[in-house]
Write a protein that holds these residues in place. Structure first.
Motif, PDB file in Angstrom:
ATOM      1  N   THR A  61       4.781  -2.105   0.994  1.00 16.06           N
ATOM      2  CA  THR A  61       5.601  -0.984   1.443  1.00 16.06           C
ATOM      3  C   THR A  61       6.660  -0.633   0.400  1.00 16.06           C
ATOM      4  O   THR A  61       6.885  -1.385  -0.555  1.00 16.06           O
ATOM      5  CB  THR A  61       6.307  -1.319   2.766  1.00 16.06           C
ATOM      6  OG1 THR A  61       7.201  -2.430   2.534  1.00 16.06           O
ATOM      7  CG2 THR A  61       5.300  -1.689   3.844  1.00 16.06           C
ATOM      8  N   GLY A  62       7.314   0.475   0.623  1.00 18.30           N
ATOM      9  CA  GLY A  62       8.389   0.881  -0.274  1.00 18.30           C
ATOM     10  C   GLY A  62       9.502  -0.148  -0.316  1.00 18.30           C
ATOM     11  O   GLY A  62      10.075  -0.426  -1.371  1.00 18.30           O
ATOM     12  N   GLU A  63       9.812  -0.735   0.838  1.00 17.94           N
ATOM     13  CA  GLU A  63      10.868  -1.747   0.890  1.00 17.94           C
ATOM     14  C   GLU A  63      10.483  -2.984   0.081  1.00 17.94           C
ATOM     15  O   GLU A  63      11.315  -3.574  -0.601  1.00 17.94           O
ATOM     16  CB  GLU A  63      11.143  -2.127   2.335  1.00 17.94           C
ATOM     17  CG  GLU A  63      12.319  -3.083   2.497  1.00 17.94           C
ATOM     18  CD  GLU A  63      12.719  -3.283   3.938  1.00 17.94           C
ATOM     19  OE1 GLU A  63      13.857  -3.720   4.175  1.00 17.94           O
ATOM     20  OE2 GLU A  63      11.886  -2.991   4.819  1.00 17.94           O
ATOM     21  N   GLU A  64       9.211  -3.391   0.147  1.00 20.85           N
ATOM     22  CA  GLU A  64       8.755  -4.549  -0.611  1.00 20.85           C
ATOM     23  C   GLU A  64       8.815  -4.278  -2.118  1.00 20.85           C
ATOM     24  O   GLU A  64       9.168  -5.159  -2.905  1.00 20.85           O
ATOM     25  CB  GLU A  64       7.331  -4.912  -0.188  1.00 20.85           C
ATOM     26  CG  GLU A  64       7.258  -5.499   1.217  1.00 20.85           C
ATOM     27  CD  GLU A  64       5.826  -5.659   1.717  1.00 20.85           C
ATOM     28  OE1 GLU A  64       5.621  -6.437   2.659  1.00 20.85           O
ATOM     29  OE2 GLU A  64       4.924  -4.999   1.162  1.00 20.85           O
ATOM     30  N   ALA A  65       8.486  -3.047  -2.509  1.00 15.38           N
ATOM     31  CA  ALA A  65       8.557  -2.681  -3.928  1.00 15.38           C
ATOM     32  C   ALA A  65      10.007  -2.707  -4.408  1.00 15.38           C
ATOM     33  O   ALA A  65      10.305  -3.158  -5.515  1.00 15.38           O
ATOM     34  CB  ALA A  65       7.951  -1.298  -4.144  1.00 15.38           C
ATOM     35  N   GLU A  98       3.322   2.756   3.076  1.00 13.38           N
ATOM     36  CA  GLU A  98       2.517   1.935   2.191  1.00 13.38           C
ATOM     37  C   GLU A  98       2.434   2.628   0.836  1.00 13.38           C
ATOM     38  O   GLU A  98       2.114   3.815   0.761  1.00 13.38           O
ATOM     39  CB  GLU A  98       1.108   1.737   2.766  1.00 13.38           C
ATOM     40  CG  GLU A  98       1.082   0.889   4.022  1.00 13.38           C
ATOM     41  CD  GLU A  98      -0.343   0.656   4.513  1.00 13.38           C
ATOM     42  OE1 GLU A  98      -1.297   0.896   3.745  1.00 13.38           O
ATOM     43  OE2 GLU A  98      -0.498   0.240   5.680  1.00 13.38           O
ATOM     44  N   MET A  99       2.738   1.898  -0.220  1.00 18.69           N
ATOM     45  CA  MET A  99       2.788   2.491  -1.556  1.00 18.69           C
ATOM     46  C   MET A  99       1.458   3.125  -1.950  1.00 18.69           C
ATOM     47  O   MET A  99       1.420   4.140  -2.650  1.00 18.69           O
ATOM     48  CB  MET A  99       3.175   1.415  -2.584  1.00 18.69           C
ATOM     49  CG  MET A  99       4.573   0.850  -2.401  1.00 18.69           C
ATOM     50  SD  MET A  99       5.867   2.077  -2.688  1.00 18.69           S
ATOM     51  CE  MET A  99       5.833   2.208  -4.473  1.00 18.69           C
ATOM     52  N   ARG A 100       0.358   2.554  -1.483  1.00 17.09           N
ATOM     53  CA  ARG A 100      -0.954   3.078  -1.850  1.00 17.09           C
ATOM     54  C   ARG A 100      -1.237   4.435  -1.219  1.00 17.09           C
ATOM     55  O   ARG A 100      -2.107   5.175  -1.696  1.00 17.09           O
ATOM     56  CB  ARG A 100      -2.040   2.088  -1.421  1.00 17.09           C
ATOM     57  CG  ARG A 100      -2.106   1.839   0.084  1.00 17.09           C
ATOM     58  CD  ARG A 100      -3.233   0.922   0.474  1.00 17.09           C
ATOM     59  NE  ARG A 100      -3.229   0.668   1.923  1.00 17.09           N
ATOM     60  CZ  ARG A 100      -4.253   0.124   2.575  1.00 17.09           C
ATOM     61  NH1 ARG A 100      -5.342  -0.226   1.900  1.00 17.09           N
ATOM     62  NH2 ARG A 100      -4.165  -0.094   3.872  1.00 17.09           N
ATOM     63  N   ARG A 101      -0.499   4.783  -0.155  1.00 14.31           N
ATOM     64  CA  ARG A 101      -0.774   6.018   0.578  1.00 14.31           C
ATOM     65  C   ARG A 101       0.220   7.144   0.284  1.00 14.31           C
ATOM     66  O   ARG A 101       0.090   8.236   0.809  1.00 14.31           O
ATOM     67  CB  ARG A 101      -0.786   5.733   2.082  1.00 14.31           C
ATOM     68  CG  ARG A 101      -1.857   4.723   2.501  1.00 14.31           C
ATOM     69  CD  ARG A 101      -1.971   4.636   4.008  1.00 14.31           C
ATOM     70  NE  ARG A 101      -2.900   3.607   4.429  1.00 14.31           N
ATOM     71  CZ  ARG A 101      -4.234   3.739   4.437  1.00 14.31           C
ATOM     72  NH1 ARG A 101      -4.768   4.885   4.004  1.00 14.31           N
ATOM     73  NH2 ARG A 101      -5.002   2.755   4.844  1.00 14.31           N
ATOM     74  N   VAL A 102       1.241   6.866  -0.520  1.00  8.35           N
ATOM     75  CA  VAL A 102       2.230   7.902  -0.844  1.00  8.35           C
ATOM     76  C   VAL A 102       1.576   8.956  -1.737  1.00  8.35           C
ATOM     77  O   VAL A 102       0.919   8.627  -2.732  1.00  8.35           O
ATOM     78  CB  VAL A 102       3.453   7.306  -1.550  1.00  8.35           C
ATOM     79  CG1 VAL A 102       4.458   8.402  -1.904  1.00  8.35           C
ATOM     80  CG2 VAL A 102       4.116   6.252  -0.655  1.00  8.35           C
ATOM     81  N   THR A 103       1.766  10.233  -1.397  1.00  7.89           N
ATOM     82  CA  THR A 103       1.129  11.324  -2.128  1.00  7.89           C
ATOM     83  C   THR A 103       2.116  12.078  -3.002  1.00  7.89           C
ATOM     84  O   THR A 103       3.346  11.941  -2.845  1.00  7.89           O
ATOM     85  CB  THR A 103       0.495  12.324  -1.150  1.00  7.89           C
ATOM     86  OG1 THR A 103       1.546  12.939  -0.367  1.00  7.89           O
ATOM     87  CG2 THR A 103      -0.490  11.625  -0.222  1.00  7.89           C
TER      88      THR A 103
END
Length: 365
Positions: free
Chosen positions: A74-78, A118-123
């Motif tokens: 997630t963004g928070e984890e990053a 989720e970082m993988r889903r950010v557009t």
């Protein structure tokens, strides 16, 4: 055998006084108790230093916990991973870490949903949507700082195999406008009127604030740099002031420099030295800031309001108008780019003086 106690507990939890007189903090770092010197023998100074140290230690402990990286990062984890990198980098200054916290707070405020995405889903569209809103809520400089952090977070996601592309690259930086200094900065006459208005204000520290304003204008030092100048750093024989910056962080670029005592600076320092008879380790500046007083004094004489940093611009402008070349002024300001930034900010002054100088060129006998 001496019965003198090595450590004496104070009324403040985790704050102890060593028999040498220096105060220490009693901390638990990674499960192990340890002593940390607060480098002061003054209780009123030790207490806020202890609070700051406890806050930093708690923050570091929180980030030291293992962060499991999965494809659902997630963004928070990053953000947590990036913060950990910064805190564990010995080359990162404390001021940079404080700035990082401010930037992260701005991102959370303008894009609260980012933390759970989720970082993988950010557009790209989501990044552009955030940029459209955020750019209206903060200064161009702050927005660019947030954008830089976002790009770094997606780089982390790419590095860990969470995604392949960086959607934040599609967002353009905000344009920063160069300040129009020609209308804002006061003339020498108006500056003296303003300083006099500062001195006429009520309060026991009015004179100290006016002295600080003059010192900033006569040296071009940053406010944070001026606070740490001691009298032993003022070399009257060589006509220089040694600028070291804060004990922990140093100057903005981490390097010390020497600023010349222009006549106005020398006159000010000689007067202050004669009035206060300071010790070599006493600080020259005796006020923390003067923002409110500077604003009120400007209103009294109907002058544009100046900030502490504007006084740095005033110093550079006066130097250039007096004939000092821009690369030299740049060194005095502590720039390390050979004058590139100074040329951008003060280049118009050089052009004006070039035109004036051209009128004196003659081919006649």
């Amino acid at each position: 055998m001496s019965t003198e106690k090595t450590w004496t507990a104070t009324s403040t939890k985790q704050l102890y006084r060593h028999k040498s007189g220096t105060y220490y903090a009693r901390l638990v770092v990674e499960g192990k108790p340890t002593w940390r010197s607060l480098k002061t023998q003054t209780l009123s100074v030790a207490k806020p230093e202890l609070a700051r140290l406890l806050e930093d230690n708690a923050y570091r402990d929180e980030l030291s916990r293992d962060t499991e990286v999965t494809e659902k990062m997630t963004g928070e984890e990053a953000l947590t991973l990036r913060e950990s990198q910064l805190l564990n980098d010995p080359a990162t200054k404390k001021s940079t870490k404080r700035y990082w916290k401010e930037i992260v707070a701005s991102i959370k405020k303008t894009w609260p949903a980012f933390l759970t995405l989720e970082m993988r889903r950010v557009t790209v569209e989501q990044c552009e949507s955030w940029a459209g809103k955020a750019s209206k809520l903060m200064s161009p400089t702050r927005f660019n700082g947030c954008l830089l952090v976002l790009k770094s977070l997606f780089k982390i996601a790419i590095k860990h195999g969470v995604r392949r592309t960086n959607p934040a690259l599609a967002v353009k930086r905000a344009k920063t406008r160069r300040k129009d200094l020609s209308h804002k900065l006061p003339s020498q006459t108006r500056f003296r009127e303003w300083v006099e208005a500062l001195r006429q204000r009520r309060g026991s520290k009015a004179q100290h604030k006016a002295d600080m304003v003059e010192l900033l204008a006569y040296t071009g030092m940053r406010l944070g740099e001026s606070k740490w100048v001691q009298w032993k750093h003022c070399d009257f024989e060589r006509g220089e002031i040694l600028v070291l910056g804060a004990p922990d962080d140093g100057t903005k670029n981490g390097l010390f420099r020497r600023v010349p005592m222009i006549p106005a600076a020398r006159k000010l320092l000689e007067r202050l030295k004669a009035e206060h008879s300071p010790a070599p380790t006493d600080y020259v500046v005796r006020a923390k800031s003067a923002n409110k007083s500077m604003k009120k004094a400007a209103e009294v004489i109907e002058m544009d309001v100046l900030t502490h940093h504007d006084l740095r611009h005033l110093f550079a402008t006066m130097c250039i108008e007096s004939g000092v070349d821009i690369p030299t002024v740049s060194r005095w300001l502590g720039h390390q780019d050979g004058g590139v930034l100074a040329m951008k900010v003060y280049g118009h002054l050089r052009n004006e003086h070039s035109i004036a100088a051209a009128s004196r060129v003659s081919f006649s006998a």
